[in-house]
Scaffold this active site. Sequence first.
Site, mmCIF file in Angstrom:
data_model
loop_
_atom_site.group_PDB
_atom_site.id
_atom_site.type_symbol
_atom_site.label_atom_id
_atom_site.label_comp_id
_atom_site.label_asym_id
_atom_site.label_seq_id
_atom_site.Cartn_x
_atom_site.Cartn_y
_atom_site.Cartn_z
ATOM 1 N N CYS A 1 3.750 9.284 0.768
ATOM 2 C CA CYS A 1 2.383 9.727 0.480
ATOM 3 C C CYS A 1 2.412 10.703 -0.691
ATOM 4 O O CYS A 1 3.141 11.695 -0.654
ATOM 5 C CB CYS A 1 1.786 10.390 1.721
ATOM 6 S SG CYS A 1 0.174 11.122 1.412
ATOM 7 N N ARG B 1 0.849 -1.208 0.000
ATOM 8 C CA ARG B 1 0.000 0.000 0.000
ATOM 9 C C ARG B 1 0.886 1.261 0.000
ATOM 10 O O ARG B 1 1.075 1.888 -1.041
ATOM 11 C CB ARG B 1 -0.947 -0.032 1.206
ATOM 12 C CG ARG B 1 -2.127 0.937 1.107
ATOM 13 C CD ARG B 1 -1.793 2.351 1.512
ATOM 14 N NE ARG B 1 -1.288 2.450 2.884
ATOM 15 C CZ ARG B 1 -0.721 3.546 3.377
ATOM 16 N NH1 ARG B 1 -0.567 4.619 2.625
ATOM 17 N NH2 ARG B 1 -0.256 3.568 4.615
ATOM 18 N N HIS C 1 4.341 4.153 12.871
ATOM 19 C CA HIS C 1 4.507 4.104 11.406
ATOM 20 C C HIS C 1 5.517 5.196 11.041
ATOM 21 O O HIS C 1 5.177 6.366 10.978
ATOM 22 C CB HIS C 1 3.130 4.353 10.787
ATOM 23 C CG HIS C 1 3.089 4.492 9.295
ATOM 24 N ND1 HIS C 1 2.520 3.547 8.460
ATOM 25 C CD2 HIS C 1 3.495 5.484 8.461
ATOM 26 C CE1 HIS C 1 2.577 3.945 7.211
ATOM 27 N NE2 HIS C 1 3.170 5.135 7.175
ATOM 28 N N ASN D 1 9.236 4.451 3.658
ATOM 29 C CA ASN D 1 9.036 4.014 5.042
ATOM 30 C C ASN D 1 10.329 3.399 5.571
ATOM 31 O O ASN D 1 11.212 3.008 4.806
ATOM 32 C CB ASN D 1 7.945 2.935 5.088
ATOM 33 C CG ASN D 1 6.567 3.488 4.804
ATOM 34 O OD1 ASN D 1 6.267 3.883 3.685
ATOM 35 N ND2 ASN D 1 5.728 3.547 5.818
ATOM 36 N N HIS E 1 8.390 6.986 8.590
ATOM 37 C CA HIS E 1 9.078 7.142 7.303
ATOM 38 C C HIS E 1 10.525 7.497 7.615
ATOM 39 O O HIS E 1 10.837 7.994 8.708
ATOM 40 C CB HIS E 1 8.378 8.208 6.451
ATOM 41 C CG HIS E 1 7.091 7.690 5.855
ATOM 42 N ND1 HIS E 1 6.982 7.326 4.537
ATOM 43 C CD2 HIS E 1 5.882 7.444 6.410
ATOM 44 C CE1 HIS E 1 5.757 6.878 4.297
ATOM 45 N NE2 HIS E 1 5.069 6.942 5.409
#
Length: 314
Positions: free
Chosen positions: A249, A19, A216, A258, A218
């Site tokens: 994004c 994703r 999460h 990430n 990056h």
Amino acid sequence: MNRLATDEKFVFVNEVGPRDGLQNQAAHVTPQDRIEFIQRLLDAGLAGVEVASFVNPKAVPQMAGAADIMSALRALIDDKQTQAQISVLVPNMYGYKAAQEAGAGIISVVPSATETMNQKNINMSLEETLATSCAILAQADKDGVRGQAYISVAFECPFEGPVGVQQVLTIAERLTQAGAKEIIIGDTIGAANPLQVKNLFAKLTDIYPPSFLSAHFHDTRAMGLANAYAALECGIRKFDSSVGGLGGCPFAPGAAGNLATEDLVAMLHQMGFTTGIDLNKLLSIATFAGTLIDRKIGGRMTAWFAQSSCQPAM
Ligand code: HMG
Ligand code: MG
């Protein structure tokens, strides 16, 4: 999540490569190739995989075909061929309904902590985003779907700058009251440092059990691993990461990849944690993912691991 409750050395690694990793690539990978990517990740032992997002394909063409991916994986889940948590991202009720129809059992809503980031990302004000996210979480509860909630740009917004801790706590409270089963703290543009991470997670864990939280990161400024360590020190045992360090994004300028799953897993294994992940398989998946997007990818430890004759405790 059961293993998290029973095994204090277990860290849940949630792979977001299919994703987050693919949503911003110049190459658009077909649903069929994305399914193969996901199946390889499941075979390597990932505890969770975020497999798709139910967003407008005009906004993010790389994510077209989410329903096909979900229904292909549904068969694996139904036949109990995988124990992994398969999740999808949904930005609005339209996306939620499509995800549910496609058989998604775990969804993540995606509010950002600032007004402008929500406008740019999903064309809603902060208030509209929170109301929508809460309505989705409540609906998911009724439908027997596990509803999780990101809080994006939790440290810094590319449009509005630093984000205060209180803002994140207020949003987390609202999402929790609406029925969120997990809050995922997103450093969308990779701007946080370990002290900020420690500070935010210390405040969050004063309120919520660590098992309710996930991180999460990056890796834009090479602090992803240090930030993961800071969260680990606060008791966090669930992390998003992306094989090969893929990611970013499309609506957040400056968002690079990430934290690479292989770097995170190598660190965790060397520290004596278990993940259930086969690092050798993971590295070959990084190579495979590189062929899908036609460029070489890989985390910081990739070259060392490939050449190392000792490969300790991996
Ligand atoms: P909009 O234009 O405001 O939507 O977009 P709308 O409700 O006005 O509808 C416009 C059209 O989109 C209509 O179709 C709808 O049916 C359709 P038309 O009549 O023109 O043919 N539509 C949809 N189609 C498919 N799926 C949907 C959907 N909703 C409406 N869910 C929208 C709003 C949210 C759809 C749009 O802005 C969008 O798709 N944005 C994508 C955002 C995105 O994917 N961002 C990246 C993920 S977030 C991220 O990466 C951060 C994260 O990793 C955490 C971190 O790093 O911190 C999670
Ligand atoms: Mg992200």
